[in-house]
Every structure is written in C-alpha cells, then in structure tokens.
Design a protein around this motif. Sequence first.
Motif: not given
Length: 346
Positions: A194-216
């Motif tokens: 669960a922590f690794i999953f959250a880390e990956n979600q955060l990394a994706e947010f940092i790399v792509k930015g809010k506007n580039q991430i598909s809205t869940t």
Amino acid sequence: MEANVILRTKQGFGDSFPIITMEMGIVVLLRAAWVAVTLPILVASVPSSRSQFVSRIIVRKFTVPQRFFSHFYALAVLWTTSLLVGTWFYAYKMAPLVSEPLQYSTIASQLTGGSRIFSLHKPHSAAAKQIYRVWESVFLLLLMEAHVLRRLIETIYVFKYSPSARMHIFGYFTGIFFYTAAPLSLCCTFAPEAFIFAENQLAEFIVKGKNQISTTEFDWWVITSPLMKLRWYSWIGMAIFFWGWIHQCRSHAILGSLRENSEQADDYVVPDGDWFDYVSSPHYLSEIVIYGGLVVASGGSDLTIWLLFGFVVANLVFAAAETQRWYLRKFDNYPSNRFAIIPFVY
C-alpha cells in the motif's frame, strides 16, 4: 491504468522479493515487539515485595501528568486514519472484490505484474483469499478508527484529570508504542504494498503534474460495497466490538460524572452502574471485549493480532488488579461482591 504501468516498471516478477521480505520483516518485528512488551507485565504480575518496593520508587520519580493520555489518542487518530486511507485506496484500485470467479484473470491482468498478492501464477482461490484479506484489513482499520476517535473525544470532553494525577513514564511510552503498533498490526501484511502504491501515485503526480494525470472518479458504491461481501465472522466480530465499545462509553461517562460531581478535584467516589455493578474496572473489561471483537473480525488466523490481544489482556488484567487493591484500601465499605475485571471469576 497509468499508475499500474509505473508499478510494473518498478516491480517486475523478479523484484517482488524485496516486498515480500519487507512484509515478513514488519510482521516478525511486530510479533517480537508484542512478546517483548507482554513479558514484563507477566513478570510484574508475580507477587514480590522487593519488586513492588522498587516499582514504587520508580513510579514516584519518573512520572508525567495523566492528562498526557490525550497524546496517545491524537497519535492514534492520525496514524490510523493514514493507514485506513492508504489501505482503502490501495484496495479500491488494486483489489476489486467481485463475485464472479471468472473475472479474477481479468483483475489480475489489470494489476501489477510484480504484485505478490495477485500474481498470475497463483490459483484463483488463492487470489480471492488475498483480496478478501485486503478488505478485511480495511474493515479492521475502520473499527479501530471508530475506537480511537471516540477515545480522543472522551479525553478532551469527558475526563477531568486531577492536577496531581500522574502516570509512569514507562506507561507513557508504552501507550505511544501501543497506538503506533496496534493499527499497523491490523494491516501489516499489506502495508508495504500500500505504501509503495501511494509512493508511485505521488511520483506520477510530481512527474506529470496535476493537469496531465487522468482524473480518478470515485464510485462510492464500488468503494464501500466490497465491505458488504465480507465473511460472517467479520460481522460477528463487529457486533462484539460495538458491544464492548458501547459499554466502555458508558463506563467512561460514569467515571467522568464522578469527577464533575465531586466537591474537590482530588475526591474519589465509588462508581456504580452498568458493568460497575459486577467489576471494579469495566472500562478495562470492555477494552478487552473490543479487541476480542477485532480478533473475531479478522477470522482468528493472524498471529500478530492474537499477540496484540494477548498484550491488551495482560496489561489490563494487571492494571485492574492494582485498581481493585487501591479501592479496597481506600474504601472500607467497598462492595465485597465486586470482582476486579472478569465477572464471577477474577
């Protein structure tokens, strides 16, 4: 789906071993910790005039204000909420609980190739069992959240601590340990993933930015409906949990009202009503019932949760015995038919 791609990149089949090792390490550490904190209580329960003399000296010298109890529950609420949100989001995204067995292959194909829980090489029945266990962890954390949140509210609004009331510094640190380790024990098998999953979600947010991430888009029915599909023992455990939860709430209300009605802050009155009619420490008895409910709700197959329960029983039985002796010394007319913590037994 994009989050799953990142997870696949970071966790191939060969890379799942570190996660397994991490999970085993957390489980072993928690089990060792529960044994380590329970053994001194059992030793202290053995009557010994010398040990009692030493403990009195230590208690008088190393104490903190009893109002510091609020620290335990503030920590517990923050930590349990974090674990609950992380585990629930992980379960929602990575462990959808469905009724049709034929869909497990579809589910697995959407998940990380390196996930130990949902490996394509595992039988469907094993995958289903692991999915249930993830949602059982969410269920247990929900119950724990209800418990610690109420305890925090009671500490602020119900209890009126005497300015002279003190508690042992070891008890303070034990409380900090307990409310850190107890919620983690309810989800330790899946916490690393669960922590690794959250880390990956955060990394994706940092790399792509809010506007580039598909809205869940959250489907609240999908989020909550898996909890309705848990096995029968989860609901029996929940009933036991709330049975103790309600009686502990009543016991604390009685104790709080005694301090409000006393003429002086240091006055003590013999409490009565509810489970006080049977035992001297019904708030401890109900705490044991609460954690017993968690054991039942978990299915009783997790040794870590059993060791957590063992610590709760040992600690509270010991505390109840001390409370009983204090009542008998303090009040000459204390009810002789009132047991320490277990009605008609002890």
